[in-house]
Design a protein around this motif. Sequence first.
Motif, PDB file in Angstrom:
ATOM      1  N   ILE A  96       0.847  -1.200   0.000  1.00 24.82           N
ATOM      2  CA  ILE A  96       0.000   0.000   0.000  1.00 24.82           C
ATOM      3  C   ILE A  96       0.880   1.247   0.000  1.00 24.82           C
ATOM      4  O   ILE A  96       0.621   2.215  -0.731  1.00 24.82           O
ATOM      5  N   TRP A 147      -6.667   0.476  -8.144  1.00 21.56           N
ATOM      6  CA  TRP A 147      -5.913  -0.668  -7.636  1.00 21.56           C
ATOM      7  C   TRP A 147      -5.938  -1.844  -8.605  1.00 21.56           C
ATOM      8  O   TRP A 147      -5.041  -2.695  -8.581  1.00 21.56           O
ATOM      9  N   TYR A 150      -2.945  -1.366 -10.773  1.00 23.02           N
ATOM     10  CA  TYR A 150      -1.764  -1.872 -10.067  1.00 23.02           C
ATOM     11  C   TYR A 150      -1.698  -3.398 -10.117  1.00 23.02           C
ATOM     12  O   TYR A 150      -0.632  -3.981 -10.347  1.00 23.02           O
ATOM     13  N   CYS A 262       1.447   2.983   8.718  1.00 18.64           N
ATOM     14  CA  CYS A 262       0.050   2.541   8.628  1.00 18.64           C
ATOM     15  C   CYS A 262      -0.645   2.615   9.987  1.00 18.64           C
ATOM     16  O   CYS A 262      -1.797   3.057  10.077  1.00 18.64           O
ATOM     17  N   MET A 350      -4.692  -6.332  -3.081  1.00 13.85           N
ATOM     18  CA  MET A 350      -4.484  -5.023  -3.694  1.00 13.85           C
ATOM     19  C   MET A 350      -5.808  -4.315  -3.955  1.00 13.85           C
ATOM     20  O   MET A 350      -6.012  -3.167  -3.537  1.00 13.85           O
ATOM     21  N   GLY A 354      -6.331  -2.402  -0.677  1.00 12.35           N
ATOM     22  CA  GLY A 354      -5.923  -1.041  -0.992  1.00 12.35           C
ATOM     23  C   GLY A 354      -7.094  -0.078  -1.031  1.00 12.35           C
ATOM     24  O   GLY A 354      -7.033   1.033  -0.487  1.00 12.35           O
ATOM     25  N   SER A 355      -8.191  -0.503  -1.666  1.00 10.74           N
ATOM     26  CA  SER A 355      -9.379   0.353  -1.766  1.00 10.74           C
ATOM     27  C   SER A 355      -9.977   0.627  -0.395  1.00 10.74           C
ATOM     28  O   SER A 355     -10.280   1.780  -0.051  1.00 10.74           O
TER      29      SER A 355
END
Length: 554
Positions: A96, A147, A150, A262, A350, A354-355
């Motif tokens: 991330i 994402w 990616y 994070c 991902m 990620g979202s």
Amino acid sequence: MDSKTTKIYTDKVLAVTSLSFVFILVAGLAMFPSASIEFAAKLMHWTTSVFTTPVLLFTFLSIIFTIALAFSKYGKIRLGEGKPEYSTMSWIFMFILSGIGSSSLYWGFLDWAYYYQTPGLGLAPESQDALKYSVAYSFFHSGVSAWSIYALASISLCYSFHVRKNKGLSLAAIVEAVTGYKATGVVGRVVDVLFLLCMFGALTISLVLTAVTFTNILSLLTGIPNTFMTKVIIILAVSVVFALSSYVGMENGMKRLSHMVCLGVLLFAVYVLCFGPTEFILNNTMMSLGLMASHFVEMSLFTDPMGDGKFTREWTVFYWLWWISYAPGVALFVTRVSKGRTIKEVIFAMVLGGSAGLWFIFGVFENYSVYSFIHGLVNVPNILSTQGGEVAIGQLLNLLPMGKLVMWFFLIVMVIFLAAHMDAVGYAVTATCTRGLEEGQDPSPNARLFWCVMLTLVPIAMIFSHAPLDTMKTATIVTALPFIVIILVQTYGLIKWLKEDYSNIPAHLIEQQHADPVEISDNMQALQHRTESSQPANEQVFESVAPSVKGDAS
């Protein structure tokens, strides 16, 4: 070939060529600022106008392809032998941070204000509907579509490096594996130079924007003048952290930084959620997710042919090209940390991880900012237009309980965030300039340290020379266009390899590869015996699928 006998060396020609291009570009921007701004504006308009439909279609199809691949039998393929090198939390944290810069803390408070002033879907600017859809559009531009780009770039490189065992952790290496064009030939050089230019440009933009925000808030807190020297000191301080992290390696450096960042960002978001307008933040976040979901296809394919198309050009297409420009670097880093993961794990982590992470952070920060605007506490859109976003952020943070301490914590998190992101980009750049890398190998610490210095000098030169940052942004975005072609070439290679290696292997055998070796070997031998007479070529397929399993079973 044994990894101990593999020759690893720095591609000095590539390093010198790319650095020469970078510093010539910076010097040109400094010498001709007005001309470069004018040229950049025309180039950006032309790029986003001509390629609107191809870029939107590429991004939308990326979602369909990656999700379909994850749910197919090929999603069960494991990328390399053995257990994952990193825990799931560390793994997700690291990629991330490779995919988003510290500037996301800046956009996390301000993104909605841009969409309020210049909304999409044909909405009236600064209207109630524009405000209603502002956070939804922010979620859209930072979510599944981005994402998926990616993930699409990452999976093919992961497969090439960990399953096919192709040497080299660079774009040119996978282009060579797919097309046969040598990584050290003309095509390979062009691909890698474009990649390095894009990484330098993207990181410079993120670093300069972070430095400007940091020094402004620092000036509010301490009265220290917001000068060039202050910005340089901040950049150098961040670079020292980044260099130390890069030098000591992935386990002791990037992994620890990623955890600190994070957890720091999450704690900061939880604080804003708990001590800010909690009910409004939760309600508007939920509504914005619903609006994004219900209008997702429309947002994805909105070209505005009946209007001027300005929003699509300047926001959606711009954002997709920005994510595409970062995709190759993210793919290199994801490949490095994803050994032992399945294709499905990489895609879901991902796209969904990620979202969800960005939606939570943006949902809290942006809706706190929206609430402050609605209730007349901070006129974020006006301050953004007249004084700058960093001023608005400082006022928003100061409204929170213990505002001064909150601002200090925000600065600390921002610095570590930037250092971690620079570490990930630095690894990608160093790996690209290192030839002969194989699975389990990393570039030398001295090479990483060298690129740490280079990645620091460029933004300092940009600030010192007053070179227009928007021009560098345009150069980065335009460079993303060739990456679409490269990602398509990678994807073609992935499809080709999957068919060659696994098309005749049932899903349950793929899934069992790392279960009971004896049972798998027996099952594969039986299946091979049934297919040998009709398709002798299957023997090669089985050899490529589970060489380690056969070895273990014997």
